[in-house]
Write an enzyme that holds these catalytic residues in place. Structure first.
Site, mmCIF file in Angstrom:
data_model
loop_
_atom_site.group_PDB
_atom_site.id
_atom_site.type_symbol
_atom_site.label_atom_id
_atom_site.label_comp_id
_atom_site.label_asym_id
_atom_site.label_seq_id
_atom_site.Cartn_x
_atom_site.Cartn_y
_atom_site.Cartn_z
ATOM 1 N N SER A 184 -2.513 -6.158 -2.833
ATOM 2 C CA SER A 184 -2.941 -5.918 -1.457
ATOM 3 C C SER A 184 -2.351 -6.976 -0.540
ATOM 4 C CB SER A 184 -4.467 -5.955 -1.362
ATOM 5 O OG SER A 184 -4.826 -5.971 0.012
ATOM 6 N N HIS A 222 -3.765 2.363 3.040
ATOM 7 C CA HIS A 222 -5.205 2.628 2.988
ATOM 8 C C HIS A 222 -5.758 2.504 4.405
ATOM 9 C CE1 HIS A 222 -9.327 0.808 1.482
ATOM 10 N NE2 HIS A 222 -9.489 1.973 2.080
ATOM 11 N N GLY A 269 -11.074 -8.940 2.172
ATOM 12 C CA GLY A 269 -10.635 -9.278 0.825
ATOM 13 C C GLY A 269 -11.562 -10.336 0.252
ATOM 14 N N GLY A 270 -11.413 -10.613 -1.026
ATOM 15 C CA GLY A 270 -12.130 -11.724 -1.638
ATOM 16 C C GLY A 270 -13.598 -11.483 -1.930
ATOM 17 N N ASP A 280 -3.581 -2.443 3.898
ATOM 18 C CA ASP A 280 -4.910 -2.165 4.454
ATOM 19 C C ASP A 280 -4.899 -2.164 5.971
ATOM 20 O OD1 ASP A 280 -6.662 -2.083 2.056
ATOM 21 O OD2 ASP A 280 -5.822 -4.083 1.745
ATOM 22 N N MET A 324 -7.154 -1.734 9.289
ATOM 23 C CA MET A 324 -8.559 -1.783 9.737
ATOM 24 C C MET A 324 -8.611 -1.800 11.258
ATOM 25 S SD MET A 324 -9.846 -4.801 7.230
ATOM 26 C CE MET A 324 -9.538 -4.774 5.470
ATOM 27 N N GLY A 336 -12.134 -6.685 -5.447
ATOM 28 C CA GLY A 336 -12.627 -7.580 -6.488
ATOM 29 C C GLY A 336 -12.056 -7.333 -7.872
ATOM 30 N N MET A 347 -8.499 2.363 6.983
ATOM 31 C CA MET A 347 -9.919 2.126 7.249
ATOM 32 C C MET A 347 -10.111 2.207 8.751
ATOM 33 S SD MET A 347 -10.418 -0.916 4.486
ATOM 34 C CE MET A 347 -8.646 -1.152 4.403
ATOM 35 N N ASP A 352 -10.267 -0.453 -5.686
ATOM 36 C CA ASP A 352 -9.913 -1.436 -4.662
ATOM 37 C C ASP A 352 -11.119 -2.326 -4.350
ATOM 38 O OD1 ASP A 352 -8.784 -2.794 -2.546
ATOM 39 O OD2 ASP A 352 -8.668 -1.052 -1.220
ATOM 40 N N HIS A 403 0.050 -2.322 -1.521
ATOM 41 C CA HIS A 403 -1.175 -1.769 -0.944
ATOM 42 C C HIS A 403 -1.343 -2.367 0.458
ATOM 43 C CE1 HIS A 403 -5.154 0.103 -1.048
ATOM 44 N NE2 HIS A 403 -5.606 -0.992 -0.466
ATOM 45 N N MET A 417 -13.729 2.726 -3.686
ATOM 46 C CA MET A 417 -13.974 1.346 -3.260
ATOM 47 C C MET A 417 -14.932 0.703 -4.261
ATOM 48 S SD MET A 417 -12.150 0.934 -0.532
ATOM 49 C CE MET A 417 -12.564 -0.800 -0.530
HETATM 50 C C1 DX5 Z 1 -10.711 -4.348 1.588
HETATM 51 C C2 DX5 Z 1 -9.372 -3.825 1.195
HETATM 52 C C3 DX5 Z 1 -8.843 -4.334 -0.078
HETATM 53 C C4 DX5 Z 1 -8.732 -5.826 -0.182
HETATM 54 C C5 DX5 Z 1 -8.892 -6.178 -1.630
HETATM 55 O O1 DX5 Z 1 -11.325 -3.535 2.501
HETATM 56 O O2 DX5 Z 1 -9.384 -2.420 1.107
HETATM 57 O O3 DX5 Z 1 -7.582 -3.720 -0.374
HETATM 58 O O4 DX5 Z 1 -7.525 -6.346 0.288
HETATM 59 O O5 DX5 Z 1 -8.901 -7.547 -1.759
HETATM 60 P P1 DX5 Z 1 -9.475 -8.276 -3.039
HETATM 61 O O6 DX5 Z 1 -8.615 -7.832 -4.195
HETATM 62 O O7 DX5 Z 1 -9.315 -9.710 -2.708
HETATM 63 O O8 DX5 Z 1 -10.895 -7.836 -3.210
HETATM 64 ZN ZN ZN Z 2 -7.492 -1.437 0.388
#
Ligand code: DX5
Ligand code: ZN
Length: 220
Positions: A9, A67, A145-146, A36, A38, A178, A69, A176, A34, A138
């Site tokens: 990601s 992806h 992230g994180g 993201d 948002m 953690g 969002m 996707d 990947h 999800m």
């Molecule tokens: C969160 C994203 C993920 C995110 C995952 O909404 O969709 O793709 O980057 O990050 P990690 O792998 O750190 O959970």
């Molecule tokens: Zn994602």
């Protein structure tokens, strides 16, 4: 089962060194980028949009898995295709006429996928599954992230894989949020075949080796 894919990601990349991080993915055993997107409405965070995706596309030698969002993603599908998306996934919760939106993605020349938030039952996909190249489940609440992986995901993957098998479908199931070396194998055993990893890869000492390690666990 076909090979399990790894999709780093880019949300966790160093945007000041984006080209370096893109090259890392190019030269690693990762399979997709990947990406993201948002909008600050569908999720509480804002990430990046078309110009950044276009910049990634310029250097990427692997497919872009975008992806979305965002609310009403149908407003922007053609634009995301134009800047280089290969796969576009939209949240079931974000678009009223999901079938139409998936058709729009296909007509734009991309592979179409659906994303489910943690608490949206996988059963909502029963009728639309044949039209989905991929389903992204999800394993966190989207937006950041994180975060910590939610264990309820395993059961959801199993249910979805059974649903696909019962329909004679080879639908890809992407996870996707953690994802780490600790849950990768169990996710694959449950039926997942695409693993997104942000922090686990980009916050590690040796990103190339970490990607290789995750891929080997996932395919073991
Ligand atoms: C969160 C994203 C993920 C995110 C995952 O909404 O969709 O793709 O980057 O990050 P990690 O792998 O750190 O959970
Ligand atoms: Zn994602």
């Amino acid at each position: 089962m076909s090979k399990v894919l790894i999709a780093p990601s880019m949300l966790a990349a160093d945007f000041g060194n984006l080209q370096r991080d893109i090259e890392m993915v190019n030269n690693s055993e990762a399979d997709w980028f990947h990406i993201d997107v948002m909008d600050g409405h569908f999720v509480p965070n804002i990430s990046y949009g078309m110009p950044v995706i276009q910049a990634i596309k310029k250097h990427a030698t692997k497919p872009l898995d975008v992806h979305l969002m965002i609310e009403k993603p149908e407003r922007y599908i053609e634009e995301f295709a134009r800047v280089g998306a290969d796969i576009i996934t939209v949240h079931h919760e974000s678009t009223v006429h999901l079938h139409r939106t998936l058709t729009q993605i296909e007509d734009a020349g991309c592979k179409a996928g659906v994303v489910l938030n943690l608490t949206t039952p996988v059963s909502v996909l029963e009728d639309i599954l044949p039209k989905c190249y991929m389903v992204l489940l999800m394993s966190i609440n989207p937006g950041f992230g994180g975060q910590t992986f939610e264990d309820m995901t395993y059961n959801r993957v199993k249910k979805l894989r059974k649903m696909a098998n019962d329909q004679g479908l080879n639908t890809r199931i992407e996870i996707d949020g953690g994802v780490t070396d600790k849950n990768a194998k169990a996710l694959v055993d449950a039926g997942a075949d695409v693993l997104v990893a942000g922090s686990y890869i980009f916050k590690s000492e040796n990103q190339t080796e970490t990607t290789k390690y995750l891929k080997s666990i996932a395919n073991s």
